[in-house]
Design an enzyme around this catalytic site. Structure first.
Site, PDB file in Angstrom:
ATOM      1  N   LYS A 118      19.605  26.869   2.245  1.00  0.00           N
ATOM      2  CA  LYS A 118      20.440  27.402   3.333  1.00  0.00           C
ATOM      3  C   LYS A 118      19.894  27.001   4.697  1.00  0.00           C
ATOM      4  O   LYS A 118      20.489  27.312   5.720  1.00  0.00           O
ATOM      5  CB  LYS A 118      20.511  28.931   3.249  1.00  0.00           C
ATOM      6  CG  LYS A 118      21.325  29.435   2.066  1.00  0.00           C
ATOM      7  CD  LYS A 118      21.574  30.925   2.187  1.00  0.00           C
ATOM      8  CE  LYS A 118      21.918  31.560   0.866  1.00  0.00           C
ATOM      9  NZ  LYS A 118      23.304  31.334   0.454  1.00  0.00           N
TER      10      LYS A 118
ATOM     11  N   HIS B 240      23.956  41.481  -0.538  1.00  0.00           N
ATOM     12  CA  HIS B 240      24.260  40.432  -1.506  1.00  0.00           C
ATOM     13  C   HIS B 240      23.768  40.944  -2.867  1.00  0.00           C
ATOM     14  O   HIS B 240      22.771  41.665  -2.926  1.00  0.00           O
ATOM     15  CB  HIS B 240      23.486  39.180  -1.084  1.00  0.00           C
ATOM     16  CG  HIS B 240      23.796  37.943  -1.853  1.00  0.00           C
ATOM     17  ND1 HIS B 240      23.307  37.710  -3.114  1.00  0.00           N
ATOM     18  CD2 HIS B 240      24.541  36.863  -1.535  1.00  0.00           C
ATOM     19  CE1 HIS B 240      23.733  36.523  -3.530  1.00  0.00           C
ATOM     20  NE2 HIS B 240      24.496  35.990  -2.596  1.00  0.00           N
TER      21      HIS B 240
ATOM     22  N   ASP C 159      15.792  40.790   3.376  1.00  0.00           N
ATOM     23  CA  ASP C 159      16.491  39.611   2.869  1.00  0.00           C
ATOM     24  C   ASP C 159      16.840  38.756   4.089  1.00  0.00           C
ATOM     25  O   ASP C 159      17.764  39.069   4.830  1.00  0.00           O
ATOM     26  CB  ASP C 159      17.739  40.034   2.101  1.00  0.00           C
ATOM     27  CG  ASP C 159      18.539  38.843   1.595  1.00  0.00           C
ATOM     28  OD1 ASP C 159      18.214  37.697   1.965  1.00  0.00           O
ATOM     29  OD2 ASP C 159      19.488  39.059   0.830  1.00  0.00           O
TER      30      ASP C 159
ATOM     31  N   CYS D 174      29.410  37.262  -3.559  1.00  0.00           N
ATOM     32  CA  CYS D 174      28.309  38.012  -4.173  1.00  0.00           C
ATOM     33  C   CYS D 174      28.080  39.338  -3.468  1.00  0.00           C
ATOM     34  O   CYS D 174      26.924  39.789  -3.329  1.00  0.00           O
ATOM     35  CB  CYS D 174      27.021  37.192  -4.195  1.00  0.00           C
ATOM     36  SG  CYS D 174      27.180  35.691  -5.145  1.00  0.00           S
TER      37      CYS D 174
ATOM     38  N   GLN E   7      20.093  34.814   5.442  1.00  0.00           N
ATOM     39  CA  GLN E   7      21.071  34.398   6.441  1.00  0.00           C
ATOM     40  C   GLN E   7      20.495  34.442   7.848  1.00  0.00           C
ATOM     41  O   GLN E   7      21.207  34.136   8.805  1.00  0.00           O
ATOM     42  CB  GLN E   7      22.335  35.288   6.370  1.00  0.00           C
ATOM     43  CG  GLN E   7      23.126  35.148   5.079  1.00  0.00           C
ATOM     44  CD  GLN E   7      23.811  33.790   4.918  1.00  0.00           C
ATOM     45  OE1 GLN E   7      23.915  33.009   5.873  1.00  0.00           O
ATOM     46  NE2 GLN E   7      24.260  33.500   3.711  1.00  0.00           N
TER      47      GLN E   7
HETATM   48  C1  LIG Z   1      22.246  37.542   2.235  1.00  0.00           C
HETATM   49  C2  LIG Z   1      21.928  36.710   1.041  1.00  0.00           C
HETATM   50  N1  LIG Z   1      20.979  37.117   0.189  1.00  0.00           N
HETATM   51  C3  LIG Z   1      20.636  36.418  -0.906  1.00  0.00           C
HETATM   52  C4  LIG Z   1      21.263  35.238  -1.197  1.00  0.00           C
HETATM   53  C5  LIG Z   1      20.852  34.504  -2.431  1.00  0.00           C
HETATM   54  O1  LIG Z   1      20.264  33.281  -2.124  1.00  0.00           O
HETATM   55  P1  LIG Z   1      19.938  32.242  -3.283  1.00  0.00           P
HETATM   56  O2  LIG Z   1      21.222  32.027  -4.033  1.00  0.00           O
HETATM   57  O3  LIG Z   1      19.489  31.029  -2.581  1.00  0.00           O
HETATM   58  O4  LIG Z   1      18.899  32.851  -4.151  1.00  0.00           O
HETATM   59  C6  LIG Z   1      22.255  34.751  -0.325  1.00  0.00           C
HETATM   60  C7  LIG Z   1      22.951  33.481  -0.567  1.00  0.00           C
HETATM   61  O5  LIG Z   1      23.829  33.330  -1.400  1.00  0.00           O
HETATM   62  C8  LIG Z   1      22.598  35.514   0.802  1.00  0.00           C
HETATM   63  O6  LIG Z   1      23.549  35.106   1.646  1.00  0.00           O
END
Ligand SMILES: Cc1ncc(COP(=O)(O)O)c(C=O)c1O
Ligand SMILES: Cc1ncc(COP(=O)(O)O)c(C=O)c1O
Ligand code: FES
Ligand code: FES
Lengths: 161, 431, 431, 161
Positions: free
Chosen positions: C247, C144, C221, C387, C224
């Site tokens: 999430k 991401h 990270d 993203c 998910q």
């Molecule tokens: C794998 C992953 N990393 C990071 C993020 C970023 O999360 P957030 O937007 O809550 O900071 C997301 C969600 O969009 C994600 O799916």
């Protein structure tokens, strides 16, 4: 106001003014080295910015070493000042092991959230600080001198003959 | 600033009506009615703010700006409408408001943006924000740590020097010194609009004038002003301003950064990630213009919506009227305290316009003991250094007691507080 | 990870009962019952989460850690209890959890902490985190943007090089390449536990092994994974991990960073200001240990409490059972989609364990048109690059459609979605 | 599904496949300099990552200059592709001022959130895009080519004899 009076018992208010042992000089508090058998520790309460510097010396050999002197320099609320003063009274003439055990006991009472009551036989005037345990924000005040003493004791013992 | 009412002070009847909107104010503490005099730290929330947030979660909750579905479209509209409302609240344009986690985060965003413009391989359009060993950042001696430590750290990273405007015995900025400290090396002047300890309202126009004369950027900490007085960032002519939702009837977890648009668009990003980029390859990324450039990742959506509800509540009540009302309360607190023996007041003397917050020292009793004593009577005040250690040191103190009022504070509460303080020295056996 | 139930998959009856806890799921969209298949972007909230937040504002709202009054003490206890709950949720100790605004903020915190350890006048205890031109940061091609751009920027600031582990055609990490890319210069390995596009569950133990062999720090990270499977950061033996509240049934505006305590305590602070300092003078500041060191300013208190309520909801339902349930849903989606003509699925083939999210391309129809068509039937999916532009580029695409399920998703919803997708090409006149 | 059918009218679906004017070569799209009287603009929709590059040339002097050619290269959703195709049909033979006015009119319709309906006399097939205004997330799709044309036109005029 019974909660308040259990926190600020008369003996606490008295000790907070008497401040037994609060006689360490500024000069001594700033030293960075001290004689063998002596330990010194500075503690800061970050919540309020209050500080204490406590110096402690021990006498005698490994088996029967005793607290020879305890002095501190500090500023803080009535709880912290009373607690330092009470600790000074108690520490006099205790063996190193007795003081260490006392600190543990005091910590257990203070962390008990009010479920343990300090024993006046053991803790002397400091048993009056039991009520602080019900005020989590003030536990650090009561512990400040004792945490300093714990560390100073450890140092003193480690450098004692 | 939309004012819907007459600009005279809120009266008692209105204040009582207002109180009904705040569920927490009816709460009992230690078996006593709560007298909440800690709004300078965090304010309470009217029902409309809580409902705005609840309504979002029950009817619109979804990711903004990224979804094609209806729910996401509704969430996005609500989120951007919230930005427009908060912009209007401070006289800014929509694109000039960046959501932050709190005011502290807004100030750090700026300090890191300046260092990103100074360190490593910097894109050309950002170089105007670079600071280095020949530059100075100027703050004041009355800053909250949030408007001091980030600048110290910026200096650590870049080699710039930190200078400060000292505070007079009267609790105001020393303007003669200000004229000396602010000079050709000054790149940034960061100061608080209203002191969170002294209650002093600083002369923004004068300070902006000094900064403009040397080409420095002006950062205003509006944490204690946005909630309490009519704030117009354009009229004040500052370059950047920060404030927090939780101090202005809103929720925790949200704040806002105002920035003049042409500056925001040129400033390098700080927090990077999703939703703030144009094209990303494994090697490099391009960034969107402001405000999105500074809003990486999932934003505090429900909090933004609730902060906007808070801004609406304040605008409907009328910021002029709130400010006037607080002036009345401030004088009542000051005059009441001045009559008590052994009280040392910080900040401007009675009569001078100031915020409705008063910090003081009780001779012979530590501030934490004062606070504890008042708390037992249900009176919630703040004790400590209020995140302003240098200022306390300036006055030879480590901690003070601070009472701070807001639109829902009554005269009776002020009087209860004064009566409480009157009992402190007796209780602790100090003559 | 406290599991309170049998580790078999949630059954239909339980899912229907669970749905009753989520007010938004009963919502109508475009006159149709909502089929919410966008939980991978943001999840919906159970009543208990909304109530936890509401209860805070109505009964405890006040500044934490700084007040001496009773309300502040209650708020502080609730806030720290929340930390303990979230720590328990991922198998960490309380002191190892830092509140952040979201997962993106957690990753940026780390990237800035490393650069603060590398730039300017750095305190001795932080130097172990320094990176420079001789060092490499390794990420993967499936990250991401939140776990890619902050590292690009760290490299820009410090001169370190960014390298990455490529993705195979099957949508997994190329482990042969991983063994080559991770080498003696690697200082940090940052990768996602579960891909938000491919659904791939990465082999954490294997990657941690490669990193340990070269002394690199591991950043996971867990955005998910934390919401969807039993996560134990100690068992996985990672150094840092991030995840987001929104999430995992929690509110927006909150996330958490896990860090091994000895690392967190040595890491330099990033956001500076109030409540994270020991002593502040105008010239310099001392910092508290973790987690306070990283929590400057007023924290997202109500959000932390609500996130803990979400974690409790998940633990009571049982993460093993949620994970098992999602496995069933994932296979149903995959198999259903595989039977439709003109659909290209990304990620592991049916049969392989994966997350209950499926991204796909519809031949001849742009993803945004697919999403719009489904939305008209009340089916909310996500479209775009999610993203993850480099990953899409890797598969020769710019955008895909993604359906993502959660514990409240029913078989009927999956079937409605499949039926919707079946109609897409006909509607747009593609044979 | 009436909302959907108002968005995706048949003429839109047809244009999205026909893509009139979508003939600019990759090579041309990458050029960074072009003849006098020609303008070129690249637009990216950051929400989806879709892109368009549009080139436009004008003919004639200040008073009566006209669009001589319009070509584009792009990829995107049916709305964006149809919109570019419709714009191509419209632009042919318009004067510079007429095109500029048309772009303004189209923008007004698209930003109206559904309160304005495009006039088919003026906007031709592009009037069918009026329905997009009720889908805020898709307005950018419909505008992409037009924003590119606006900028390309400005450039072309400024370098024209
Ligand atoms: C794998 C992953 N990393 C990071 C993020 C970023 O999360 P957030 O937007 O809550 O900071 C997301 C969600 O969009 C994600 O799916
Ligand atoms: C003047 C001033 N600046 C900054 C802050 C920091 O605000 P926050 O904690 O919401 O970031 C405060 C409040 O504590 C303040 O009073
Ligand atoms: S308040 Fe500072 S030690 Fe008690
Ligand atoms: S979705 Fe990309 S232009 Fe329409």
């Amino acid at each position: 106001m019974s909660g308040l009076e259990s926190l600020y018992q008369q003996t606490i208010l008295e000790h907070s003014k008497a401040r037994h042992g609060g006689t360490l000089s500024e000069v001594a508090a700033c030293e960075t080295a001290w004689p063998e058998g002596t330990g010194q520790c500075h503690q800061l309460n970050p919540v309020c910015g209050d500080e204490i510097t406590l110096r402690l010396a021990v006498d005698g050999g490994a088996g029967d070493s005793r607290v020879a002197s305890l002095e501190w320099l500090g500023n803080g609320c009535s709880i912290s000042m009373a607690s330092a003063s009470m600790l000074t009274d108690l520490a006099e003439d205790l063996t190193v092991d007795e003081l260490a055990r006392l600190i543990e006991e005091f910590r257990a009472v203070l962390r008990s959230r009010g479920t343990l009551e300090g024993d006046p036989e053991e803790l002397g005037d400091a048993a009056a600080l039991s009520g602080v345990a019900k005020f989590p924000a003030r536990v650090k005040c009561a512990m400040l001198a004792w945490v300093a003493a714990e560390d100073a004791l450890r140092q003193a013992v480690s450098t004692a003959a | 600033m939309a004012e819907s009412r007459d600009p005279s002070a809120l009266d008692r009847t209105e204040v009582l009506r207002i109180r009904n909107d705040f569920p927490l104010l009816a709460h009992l503490v230690n078996g006593k009615t709560l007298v909440y005099l800690d709004s300078g730290a965090t304010s309470q929330n009217p029902q409309s703010v809580l409902e705005a947030e609840q309504e979002f979660y029950e009817q619109r909750n979804s990711a903004v700006h990224r979804g094609a579905h209806t729910l996401a479209a509704h969430a996005t509209v609500a989120f951007e409408d919230a930005r427009a409302t908060v912009a209007q609240f401070v006289g800014a344009r929509e694109e000039e408001i960046v959501w932050t986690a709190n005011a502290t985060a807004g100030l750090n965003l700026l300090a890191y943006a300046f260092s990103n413009a100074s360190i490593g391989d910097v894109p050309a359009e950002s170089r105007r924000f670079a600071v280095g060993p020949c530059d100075e950042i100027v703050v004041t001696e009355m800053e909250h740590h949030a408007n001091l430590v980030p600048w110290q750290e910026l200096c650590r990273r870049t080699g710039a020097a930190l200078r400060y405007i000292p505070v007079t015995d009267a609790g105001t900025l020393d303007l003669d010194e200000a004229a000396r400290v602010i000079g050709p090396k000054t790149r940034v002047l960061a100061f608080t609009h209203v002191s969170n300890v002294l209650g002093t309202i600083n002369p923004v126009a004068h300070l902006v004038g000094l900064a403009r004369a040397v080409g420095a950027l002006v950062v205003l900490d509006a944490c204690q002003s946005a909630p309490h007085l009519p704030l117009d960032v354009k009229a004040l002519d500052v370059d950047f301003a920060v404030f927090s939702g939780h101090k202005m009837l809103g929720p925790t977890g949200i704040g806002a950064l105002y920035g003049r648009q042409e500056l925001l668009d040129a400033l390098p990003p700080v927090t990077t990630g999703g939703s703030m980029i144009t094209t990303v390859t494994m090697e490099r990324s391009g960034y969107l213009p402001a405000p999105q450039r500074f809003e990486a990742g999932t934003q505090p959506v429900s909090q933004a919506i609730a902060m906007a509800a808070a801004a609406r509540y304040l605008m409907e009540t009328g910021m002029e009227r709130i400010h006037a009302r607080e002036g009345v309360l401030a004088q009542r607190m000051l005059e009441g305290l001045r009559e008590l023996p052994g009280i040392r007041l910080l900040g401007p003397a009675p009569g001078v316009e100031r915020a409705a917050l008063v910090a003081f020292d009780v001779d012979g009793v530590h501030a934490h003991d004062v606070g504890q004593y008042l708390d037992a009577q249900g009176i919630a005040v703040r004790v400590g250094h209020h995140c302003a250690q240098p200022l306390h040191r300036r006055f030879g103190l480590t901690a003070t007691t601070r009472a701070s009022a807001y639109l829902y504070t009554t005269e009776d509460e002020v009087d209860a507080f004064l009566q409480g303080v009157a009992g402190v020295r007796g209780f602790f056996g100090v003559k």
